[in-house]
Design an enzyme around this catalytic site. Structure first.
Site, PDB file in Angstrom:
ATOM      1  N   ASP A 269     -17.092  30.617  21.672  1.00 17.80           N
ATOM      2  CA  ASP A 269     -15.813  30.769  22.362  1.00 17.80           C
ATOM      3  C   ASP A 269     -15.338  29.493  23.047  1.00 17.80           C
ATOM      4  O   ASP A 269     -14.153  29.359  23.331  1.00 17.80           O
ATOM      5  CB  ASP A 269     -15.919  31.884  23.410  1.00 17.80           C
ATOM      6  CG  ASP A 269     -16.077  33.223  22.739  1.00 17.80           C
ATOM      7  OD1 ASP A 269     -15.287  33.507  21.836  1.00 17.80           O
ATOM      8  OD2 ASP A 269     -17.006  33.964  23.090  1.00 17.80           O
TER       9      ASP A 269
ATOM     10  N   HIS B 287     -25.900  32.322  25.801  1.00 16.62           N
ATOM     11  CA  HIS B 287     -25.958  33.305  24.716  1.00 16.62           C
ATOM     12  C   HIS B 287     -27.245  34.095  24.824  1.00 16.62           C
ATOM     13  O   HIS B 287     -28.289  33.528  25.170  1.00 16.62           O
ATOM     14  CB  HIS B 287     -25.888  32.613  23.344  1.00 16.62           C
ATOM     15  CG  HIS B 287     -25.425  33.532  22.282  1.00 16.62           C
ATOM     16  ND1 HIS B 287     -26.293  34.352  21.595  1.00 16.62           N
ATOM     17  CD2 HIS B 287     -24.186  33.810  21.837  1.00 16.62           C
ATOM     18  CE1 HIS B 287     -25.595  35.085  20.751  1.00 16.62           C
ATOM     19  NE2 HIS B 287     -24.314  34.785  20.873  1.00 16.62           N
TER      20      HIS B 287
HETATM   21  N1  COA Z   1     -22.376  30.287  33.282  1.00 14.38           N
HETATM   22  C1  COA Z   1     -23.247  30.158  34.289  1.00 14.38           C
HETATM   23  N2  COA Z   1     -24.455  30.730  34.290  1.00 14.38           N
HETATM   24  C2  COA Z   1     -24.796  31.456  33.230  1.00 14.38           C
HETATM   25  C3  COA Z   1     -23.944  31.620  32.126  1.00 14.38           C
HETATM   26  C4  COA Z   1     -22.690  31.004  32.174  1.00 14.38           C
HETATM   27  N3  COA Z   1     -21.838  31.123  31.182  1.00 14.38           N
HETATM   28  N4  COA Z   1     -24.540  32.382  31.208  1.00 14.38           N
HETATM   29  C5  COA Z   1     -25.740  32.684  31.697  1.00 14.38           C
HETATM   30  N5  COA Z   1     -25.878  32.134  32.915  1.00 14.38           N
HETATM   31  C6  COA Z   1     -27.045  32.210  33.776  1.00 14.38           C
HETATM   32  C7  COA Z   1     -27.117  33.578  34.446  1.00 14.38           C
HETATM   33  O1  COA Z   1     -26.405  33.598  35.653  1.00 14.38           O
HETATM   34  C8  COA Z   1     -28.595  33.715  34.618  1.00 14.38           C
HETATM   35  O2  COA Z   1     -28.982  32.886  35.672  1.00 14.38           O
HETATM   36  P1  COA Z   1     -30.125  33.314  36.708  1.00 14.38           P
HETATM   37  O3  COA Z   1     -31.371  33.429  35.863  1.00 14.38           O
HETATM   38  O4  COA Z   1     -30.134  32.220  37.681  1.00 14.38           O
HETATM   39  O5  COA Z   1     -29.681  34.635  37.266  1.00 14.38           O
HETATM   40  C9  COA Z   1     -29.166  33.097  33.371  1.00 14.38           C
HETATM   41  O6  COA Z   1     -28.207  32.129  32.946  1.00 14.38           O
HETATM   42  C10 COA Z   1     -29.382  34.122  32.247  1.00 14.38           C
HETATM   43  O7  COA Z   1     -28.126  34.703  31.942  1.00 14.38           O
HETATM   44  P2  COA Z   1     -27.864  36.213  31.564  1.00 14.38           P
HETATM   45  O8  COA Z   1     -26.522  36.621  32.057  1.00 14.38           O
HETATM   46  O9  COA Z   1     -29.038  37.051  31.962  1.00 14.38           O
HETATM   47  O10 COA Z   1     -27.832  36.107  30.011  1.00 14.38           O
HETATM   48  P3  COA Z   1     -27.477  37.302  29.043  1.00 14.38           P
HETATM   49  O11 COA Z   1     -28.287  37.111  27.831  1.00 14.38           O
HETATM   50  O12 COA Z   1     -27.542  38.605  29.718  1.00 14.38           O
HETATM   51  O13 COA Z   1     -25.922  37.038  28.757  1.00 14.38           O
HETATM   52  C11 COA Z   1     -23.966  36.083  28.011  1.00 14.38           C
HETATM   53  C12 COA Z   1     -25.444  36.302  27.714  1.00 14.38           C
HETATM   54  C13 COA Z   1     -23.310  35.465  26.805  1.00 14.38           C
HETATM   55  C14 COA Z   1     -23.290  37.418  28.314  1.00 14.38           C
HETATM   56  C15 COA Z   1     -23.855  35.129  29.233  1.00 14.38           C
HETATM   57  O14 COA Z   1     -24.424  33.880  28.906  1.00 14.38           O
HETATM   58  C16 COA Z   1     -22.429  34.979  29.706  1.00 14.38           C
HETATM   59  O15 COA Z   1     -21.938  35.800  30.472  1.00 14.38           O
HETATM   60  N6  COA Z   1     -21.716  33.905  29.231  1.00 14.38           N
HETATM   61  C17 COA Z   1     -20.337  33.738  29.596  1.00 14.38           C
HETATM   62  C18 COA Z   1     -19.443  34.643  28.750  1.00 14.38           C
HETATM   63  C19 COA Z   1     -19.354  34.189  27.318  1.00 14.38           C
HETATM   64  O16 COA Z   1     -19.148  33.014  27.038  1.00 14.38           O
HETATM   65  N7  COA Z   1     -19.466  35.138  26.414  1.00 14.38           N
HETATM   66  C20 COA Z   1     -19.345  34.896  24.988  1.00 14.38           C
HETATM   67  C21 COA Z   1     -20.668  35.057  24.296  1.00 14.38           C
HETATM   68  S1  COA Z   1     -20.548  34.556  22.595  1.00 14.38           S
END
Ligand code: COA
Length: 375
Positions: A314, A263
């Site tokens: 989710d 998140h």
């Molecule tokens: N699975 C695996 N790795 C994840 C992850 C996940 N669900 N969510 C984040 N990460 C990792 C990223 O790859 C990144 O790793 P790195 O530093 O090695 O590159 C790190 O954690 C930071 O993630 P980031 O994508 O920059 O976080 P964000 O704040 O931009 O994104 C979300 C937040 C929610 C979009 C992201 O966690 C995600 O895509 N989750 C899956 C989709 C989801 O469940 N969405 C519903 C949100 S309520």
């Protein structure tokens, strides 16, 4: 990958405070709607009362609750002409969120107050949107099954009616309670991507329907509301508890995202996921689908251990909906059915203290290009 320039925020506006809001707040792992903790609301309130709270900044009196629910529940039915138009739309191979986005836009054409900008009309439009979104989702399911539109029972709640209109029979009271709690948990979430979209659109003083349609489009994406559907597809793909740990470990090693984890704001856990985990365990066991909960638990433990990421709203909502027999591709539309009340609270807040959102883009394109005729 886009470069980050001084003064420009290319990485999803992380850390940017875009506006003040009194609708909901996230402090560490505490989520409040209008100052009320989500745990309290989930345990003691119901969705209709939460909608009143989100729109009015206080809980209703008994008399206000009565009037409010009467108006809301009476607004659940769809205009006859709209039902016929919706039946004629393509639905095979169409994602339900795309259908819902179009249906919501069509609904505006049947609302003679849609363009009004006075408070009374806007409240009335908000009532209709909140009441009818669940009806639209239920209707889509009826259409897909080749069945007729079921008229809502205007004496019953939105949660009761959604299940009733979808299955065409009296729903189990336990499922109504579970769905009502899910609607409370999904109703608002500070400045998330879809609420921000709604606010951006309304900041041009466009109408409420346009703002809600923008928000539906934003919610549809797998990084936002679309994640709950992806969680269920992942569980079905994994197929058994035995294969879960290996599957997730491999996915993480391949730098794949495991849906339902992580998140932008919560770094110490999403309080909604904790509530949903308990609901998922109970419901999966009761409905003979314990394997899905057990699989989820293994995935949860593995992602935490290997990546330090916690489940978000989710993750466990997927198995809750599955245990209730709700089709997987309707999970995100149900999210929209709930979240519309939060979007509307944000839209009202935006209109009340509006300045158009118009940030700048720091130029990083080509310079001094000279036009030449096509050769
Ligand atoms: N699975 C695996 N790795 C994840 C992850 C996940 N669900 N969510 C984040 N990460 C990792 C990223 O790859 C990144 O790793 P790195 O530093 O090695 O590159 C790190 O954690 C930071 O993630 P980031 O994508 O920059 O976080 P964000 O704040 O931009 O994104 C979300 C937040 C929610 C979009 C992201 O966690 C995600 O895509 N989750 C899956 C989709 C989801 O469940 N969405 C519903 C949100 S309520």
């Amino acid at each position: 990958m886009a470069e980050t320039y001084e003064g420009a925020v290319d990485r999803g506006l992380e850390g940017v405070v875009a506006c003040t809001t009194g609708v909901s707040s996230i402090v560490d792992a505490t989520l409040c709607y209008r100052g009320f903790k989500i745990e309290d609301l989930a345990a003691h309130s119901n969705y209709e009362e939460v909608v009143f709270l989100l729109w009015n900044d206080r809980l209703p009196t008994a008399a206000e609750y009565e009037t409010f629910t009467q108006e809301l529940w009476a607004s659940q039915s769809l205009p006859v002409g709209l039902v016929e138009t919706l039946k004629s739309l393509p639905h095979k191979g169409v994602h339900p969120m795309a259908w819902l986005r179009t249906a919501t836009s069509l609904l505006a054409l049947y609302d003679d107050q849609a363009q009004n900008d006075d408070d009374v009309s806007r409240k009335s439009v908000a009532m209709r949107l909140t009441a009818k979104l669940g009806t639209l989702v239920a209707l889509l399911e009826r259409i897909r099954q080749g069945k007729d539109y079921v008229q809502p029972n205007t004496d019953r709640s939105l949660a009761w009616n959604f299940l009733y209109m979808m299955i065409g029979a009296e729903p189990q009271s336990e499922f109504v309670k579970v769905l009502d709690t899910c609607l409370i948990l999904h109703a608002d979430h500070e400045l998330n991507c879809s609420a921000f979209s709604a606010r951006v659109t309304s900041s041009s003083l466009s109408d409420i329907y346009s703002a809600v349609v923008s928000a539906i489009g934003a919610l549809k994406g797998p990084l936002h509301g679309g994640a709950n559907e992806q969680v269920m597809l992942m569980l079905q793909k994994i197929g058994s508890v035995d294969g879960a740990k290996e599957w997730v470990t491999k996915a993480l090693a391949n730098k794949e995202k495991v849906m339902g984890f992580g998140h932008r704001v919560y770094k110490n856990g999403d309080p909604r996921a904790k509530i949903l985990r308990g609901m998922s365990q109970e419901l999966c066991e009761k409905s003979g689908k314990a394997e899905f909960y057990d699989m989820s638990k293994v995935i949860d433990d593995t992602v935490q251990a290997e990546k330090g990421l916690l489940p978000n709203v989710d993750f466990y909502s997927a198995t809750v909906y599955n245990a209730m027999g709700i089709p997987t591709d309707l999970y995100t539309p149900i999210f929209a059915f709930s979240r519309v009340s939060g979007w509307l609270a944000h839209i009202f807040e935006q209109y009340a203290n509006n300045r158009i959102y118009r940030p700048r883009g720091k130029w990083n394109g080509k310079e001094n290009q000279v036009w030449k005729p096509r050769s």
